[in-house]
Design an enzyme around this catalytic site. Sequence first.
Site, PDB file in Angstrom:
ATOM      1  N   ASP A  13      -8.103  -3.757   8.001  1.00 22.26           N
ATOM      2  CA  ASP A  13      -7.656  -3.428   6.665  1.00 22.26           C
ATOM      3  C   ASP A  13      -7.227  -4.311   6.276  1.00 22.26           C
ATOM      4  O   ASP A  13      -7.090  -3.740   5.250  1.00 22.26           O
ATOM      5  CB  ASP A  13      -6.116  -2.323   7.192  1.00 22.26           C
ATOM      6  N   GLU A  14      -8.412  -4.318   5.856  1.00 21.88           N
ATOM      7  CA  GLU A  14      -8.481  -6.152   4.987  1.00 21.88           C
ATOM      8  C   GLU A  14      -8.734  -6.130   3.427  1.00 21.88           C
ATOM      9  O   GLU A  14      -8.477  -6.447   2.528  1.00 21.88           O
ATOM     10  CB  GLU A  14      -9.122  -7.838   5.337  1.00 21.88           C
ATOM     11  N   GLY A  15      -9.235  -5.295   3.399  1.00 25.13           N
ATOM     12  CA  GLY A  15      -9.994  -3.802   2.475  1.00 25.13           C
ATOM     13  C   GLY A  15     -11.533  -4.492   2.706  1.00 25.13           C
ATOM     14  O   GLY A  15     -11.818  -4.232   1.072  1.00 25.13           O
ATOM     15  N   LYS A  16     -12.216  -4.409   3.215  1.00 21.51           N
ATOM     16  CA  LYS A  16     -13.342  -3.728   3.307  1.00 21.51           C
ATOM     17  C   LYS A  16     -14.290  -3.053   2.397  1.00 21.51           C
ATOM     18  O   LYS A  16     -15.338  -2.822   1.738  1.00 21.51           O
ATOM     19  CB  LYS A  16     -13.628  -3.872   4.489  1.00 21.51           C
ATOM     20  N   GLY A  40     -10.737   3.340   8.788  1.00 23.96           N
ATOM     21  CA  GLY A  40     -10.393   4.226   7.141  1.00 23.96           C
ATOM     22  C   GLY A  40     -11.078   2.767   6.392  1.00 23.96           C
ATOM     23  O   GLY A  40      -9.775   2.429   6.160  1.00 23.96           O
ATOM     24  N   HIS A  41     -10.949   3.374   5.641  1.00 21.75           N
ATOM     25  CA  HIS A  41     -11.612   2.425   4.227  1.00 21.75           C
ATOM     26  C   HIS A  41     -11.436   2.838   3.246  1.00 21.75           C
ATOM     27  O   HIS A  41     -11.764   4.367   3.348  1.00 21.75           O
ATOM     28  CB  HIS A  41     -13.877   1.991   4.543  1.00 21.75           C
ATOM     29  N   THR A 232     -10.095  -3.933  19.659  1.00 18.10           N
ATOM     30  CA  THR A 232     -11.436  -2.098  19.844  1.00 18.10           C
ATOM     31  C   THR A 232     -12.126  -2.315  20.683  1.00 18.10           C
ATOM     32  O   THR A 232     -12.484  -3.590  21.244  1.00 18.10           O
ATOM     33  CB  THR A 232     -11.458  -2.029  18.699  1.00 18.10           C
ATOM     34  N   THR A 293      -5.894   5.782   8.943  1.00 22.39           N
ATOM     35  CA  THR A 293      -6.671   6.634   9.857  1.00 22.39           C
ATOM     36  C   THR A 293      -5.453   7.451  10.655  1.00 22.39           C
ATOM     37  O   THR A 293      -5.672   8.695  10.862  1.00 22.39           O
ATOM     38  CB  THR A 293      -7.148   6.115  11.051  1.00 22.39           C
ATOM     39  N   THR A 294      -4.334   6.772  10.912  1.00 29.07           N
ATOM     40  CA  THR A 294      -3.328   7.417  11.823  1.00 29.07           C
ATOM     41  C   THR A 294      -1.603   7.420  10.421  1.00 29.07           C
ATOM     42  O   THR A 294      -1.099   7.728  11.608  1.00 29.07           O
ATOM     43  CB  THR A 294      -3.263   6.661  12.613  1.00 29.07           C
ATOM     44  N   ARG A 298       2.227  -0.547   9.271  1.00 31.78           N
ATOM     45  CA  ARG A 298       1.603  -1.260   9.688  1.00 31.78           C
ATOM     46  C   ARG A 298       2.230  -2.510   9.586  1.00 31.78           C
ATOM     47  O   ARG A 298       3.173  -2.469   8.556  1.00 31.78           O
ATOM     48  CB  ARG A 298       0.138  -1.993   9.184  1.00 31.78           C
ATOM     49  N   VAL A 407      -6.749  -8.006  -7.013  1.00 31.28           N
ATOM     50  CA  VAL A 407      -5.333  -8.333  -7.334  1.00 31.28           C
ATOM     51  C   VAL A 407      -4.393  -6.517  -7.975  1.00 31.28           C
ATOM     52  O   VAL A 407      -4.212  -5.739  -8.480  1.00 31.28           O
ATOM     53  CB  VAL A 407      -4.936  -8.375  -8.675  1.00 31.28           C
TER      54      VAL A 407
HETATM   55  P1  GDP Z   1     -10.357  -1.556   4.746  1.00 30.32           P
HETATM   56  O1  GDP Z   1      -9.974  -1.006   6.841  1.00 30.32           O
HETATM   57  O2  GDP Z   1     -10.774  -3.309   5.719  1.00 30.32           O
HETATM   58  O3  GDP Z   1     -11.532  -0.737   4.355  1.00 30.32           O
HETATM   59  O4  GDP Z   1      -8.828  -2.020   4.426  1.00 30.32           O
HETATM   60  P2  GDP Z   1      -8.006  -0.369   4.585  1.00 30.32           P
HETATM   61  O5  GDP Z   1      -8.699   0.348   2.655  1.00 30.32           O
HETATM   62  O6  GDP Z   1      -7.409   0.300   5.102  1.00 30.32           O
HETATM   63  O7  GDP Z   1      -6.459  -0.515   3.856  1.00 30.32           O
HETATM   64  C1  GDP Z   1      -6.461  -1.456   2.352  1.00 30.32           C
HETATM   65  C2  GDP Z   1      -5.417  -1.239   1.142  1.00 30.32           C
HETATM   66  O8  GDP Z   1      -5.611  -1.874   0.804  1.00 30.32           O
HETATM   67  C3  GDP Z   1      -6.155   0.504   1.014  1.00 30.32           C
HETATM   68  O9  GDP Z   1      -5.161   1.406   0.571  1.00 30.32           O
HETATM   69  C4  GDP Z   1      -6.686  -0.486  -0.938  1.00 30.32           C
HETATM   70  O10 GDP Z   1      -6.650   0.713  -1.657  1.00 30.32           O
HETATM   71  C5  GDP Z   1      -5.635  -1.822  -0.655  1.00 30.32           C
HETATM   72  N1  GDP Z   1      -6.280  -2.260  -1.481  1.00 30.32           N
HETATM   73  C6  GDP Z   1      -7.124  -3.099  -1.551  1.00 30.32           C
HETATM   74  N2  GDP Z   1      -7.322  -4.477  -2.111  1.00 30.32           N
HETATM   75  C7  GDP Z   1      -6.393  -4.097  -2.855  1.00 30.32           C
HETATM   76  C8  GDP Z   1      -5.524  -4.730  -3.294  1.00 30.32           C
HETATM   77  O11 GDP Z   1      -6.368  -6.465  -3.967  1.00 30.32           O
HETATM   78  N3  GDP Z   1      -4.624  -4.920  -4.329  1.00 30.32           N
HETATM   79  C9  GDP Z   1      -3.953  -3.898  -3.640  1.00 30.32           C
HETATM   80  N4  GDP Z   1      -2.478  -3.622  -4.402  1.00 30.32           N
HETATM   81  N5  GDP Z   1      -4.461  -2.564  -2.591  1.00 30.32           N
HETATM   82  C10 GDP Z   1      -5.732  -2.972  -2.460  1.00 30.32           C
HETATM   83  P1  IMO Z   2     -10.423  -0.503   9.283  1.00 33.20           P
HETATM   84  O1  IMO Z   2     -11.778  -0.217  10.115  1.00 33.20           O
HETATM   85  C1  IMO Z   2      -6.611  -1.462  11.946  1.00 33.20           C
HETATM   86  C2  IMO Z   2      -7.015  -1.201  16.382  1.00 33.20           C
HETATM   87  C3  IMO Z   2      -5.791   0.287  16.768  1.00 33.20           C
HETATM   88  C4  IMO Z   2      -5.517  -0.582  18.252  1.00 33.20           C
HETATM   89  C5  IMO Z   2      -7.106  -1.026  18.284  1.00 33.20           C
HETATM   90  C6  IMO Z   2      -8.007  -0.287  19.729  1.00 33.20           C
HETATM   91  O2  IMO Z   2      -9.733   0.278   8.411  1.00 33.20           O
HETATM   92  O3  IMO Z   2     -10.160  -2.235   9.714  1.00 33.20           O
HETATM   93  P2  IMO Z   2      -8.894   1.874  18.947  1.00 33.20           P
HETATM   94  O4  IMO Z   2      -8.965   3.223  18.674  1.00 33.20           O
HETATM   95  O5  IMO Z   2     -10.068   1.548  18.025  1.00 33.20           O
HETATM   96  O6  IMO Z   2      -9.839   1.450  20.858  1.00 33.20           O
HETATM   97  O7  IMO Z   2      -7.466   1.226  19.121  1.00 33.20           O
HETATM   98  O8  IMO Z   2      -7.273  -1.775  17.159  1.00 33.20           O
HETATM   99  N1  IMO Z   2      -7.380  -0.905  15.011  1.00 33.20           N
HETATM  100  C7  IMO Z   2      -7.600  -0.715  13.601  1.00 33.20           C
HETATM  101  N2  IMO Z   2      -6.957  -1.329  13.034  1.00 33.20           N
HETATM  102  N3  IMO Z   2      -8.180  -1.297  10.806  1.00 33.20           N
HETATM  103  C8  IMO Z   2      -8.808  -0.520  11.300  1.00 33.20           C
HETATM  104  O9  IMO Z   2     -10.238  -0.208  10.939  1.00 33.20           O
HETATM  105  C9  IMO Z   2      -8.407   0.123  13.462  1.00 33.20           C
HETATM  106  N4  IMO Z   2      -9.408   0.243  13.826  1.00 33.20           N
HETATM  107  C10 IMO Z   2      -9.036   0.321  15.119  1.00 33.20           C
HETATM  108  O10 IMO Z   2      -4.728   0.112  16.056  1.00 33.20           O
HETATM  109  O11 IMO Z   2      -4.519  -1.543  17.935  1.00 33.20           O
HETATM  110 MG    MG Z   3      -8.804   0.474   7.559  1.00 35.50          MG
END
Ligand code: GDP
Ligand code: IMO
Ligand code: MG
Length: 421
Positions: A13-16, A40-41, A232, A293-294, A298, A407
């Site tokens: 969930d770093e913002g990939k 969940g991206h 994972t 996703t869920t 966090r 940002v």
């Molecule tokens: P991913 O799984 O690495 O693709 O990241 P997620 O989409 O699950 O979670 C990142 C969250 O941060 C999402 O809700 C994005 O819309 C949000 N996001 C991404 N970059 C930024 C940012 O620079 N600032 C803020 N406020 N939100 C961001």
């Molecule tokens: P994205 O791509 C954050 C975590 C789950 C759990 C562990 C194992 O959006 O960054 P799993 O269902 O994979 O067997 O669960 O990994 N987890 C994630 N946490 N972002 C994800 O994907 C994740 N995919 C799995 O919460 O701790």
């Molecule tokens: Mg995610």
Amino acid sequence: MKRLVIVGTQWGDEGKGKITDYLAQSADVVCRYQGGNNAGHTVVFDGKKYSLHLLPSGILNPNIENVMANGMVINPKAFSEELKKVDRFNLHISDRAHVVLPYHIELDKAYETIKKDVKIGTTHKGIGPTYTDKSARIGMRVSSFIHEDKFAHELKHLIELKNKELISYGHDPIDFESVYNEYKAYAELMKPYVTDTSYLLNQYIETDKKILFEGAQGVMLCLDHGTYPYVTSSSPTASSVPVNTGIAPWLVEGAIGVTKAYSTRVGEGFMPTEIKNKLADEIRVRGNEFGTTTGRPRRIGWLDTVVLRHTKRVSGLSYLAVTLLDVLSGIEELKVCVSYNLDGKEIDYVPADIDDFMRCEPNYITLKGWQEDITQVKSFDELPKAAQAYLKTLSDLVKVDIAIFSVGPDRNQTILVKDIF
Ligand code: GDP
Ligand code: IMO
Ligand code: MG
């Protein structure tokens, strides 16, 4: 660089998704290389928000070729639902990827229930059991799934096998006929996209196409290099791209590590810099830190550079993309973890043993925060001095240059510091 990996450097969930979508504007191909719909991206542009779980984050650009590589595990039902959300796209699915079937999901839930207080906190999407079956050589590959007779034959046999296990856990058995009838329709839907994606990717490389390899999860959730067993079941590292896609290792030119300006983790497992106070709640709300996703909240922590140096070693990082910097506005002092103390000794690595890891106490430096709203900033120089210093310190501590910072969630709230792709 023409072939760049986008890798999560922390716990996911770093913002990939956002960084992939941004760089995809100058790419020919986006290839997701591992994981399934546990990911969940989020992609935001033109006032619209998209949550992608299986489809590569280039899918919203009609000019891009999107590849779901052999390292992925694909839930056909989730795939069919996600496909309805997009139009005008080019998609190729590996015939060697594995298929998530209903018994994988039931087993994922059953294992978590049995584990009770040592559960992993999985997404319950059946990811672990699907990769387990792949390793045990009792998985279902896409190539069998789209072959009507093979699918029926293999599914019948596998359901018989899995029902024994499900019944032993007090679970209802799964009915072959109903799964078969539902899933053969998904197989028909998937079939036109299926191909040998290794062959295809190598053709793209030969014709000099620009390719982004999009990882899911983050390196701290890697099956090999993460905080095992709280991980994972695949490897999100940049170093895993060759095996997960079927290209030669030397054809990968570099990796950009997507790094949240602080730390988050969802599910169970220790996070050394975790904070559990009012500030954590404020950051959670401001950063909208609830699972894509869920929906789970966090957990929040300070930035941890031991983690980032670990990621750099085991994955390889050429540059960083620092996201969610705006979320830190208004905090007086920001802590950054620079090392751990383990049993009285200062260390700069992530111990393999989970009990050792759980005894690690973070050593922090404290940096001055900034009060300004930075969501409209368009360049590094426009950032408040304290925010500039925060980014510079991060980069110095990890010894990796920052190529992008972000940002806000929107595509246009992304600032390119170095043109790398
Ligand atoms: P991913 O799984 O690495 O693709 O990241 P997620 O989409 O699950 O979670 C990142 C969250 O941060 C999402 O809700 C994005 O819309 C949000 N996001 C991404 N970059 C930024 C940012 O620079 N600032 C803020 N406020 N939100 C961001
Ligand atoms: P994205 O791509 C954050 C975590 C789950 C759990 C562990 C194992 O959006 O960054 P799993 O269902 O994979 O067997 O669960 O990994 N987890 C994630 N946490 N972002 C994800 O994907 C994740 N995919 C799995 O919460 O701790
Ligand atoms: Mg995610």
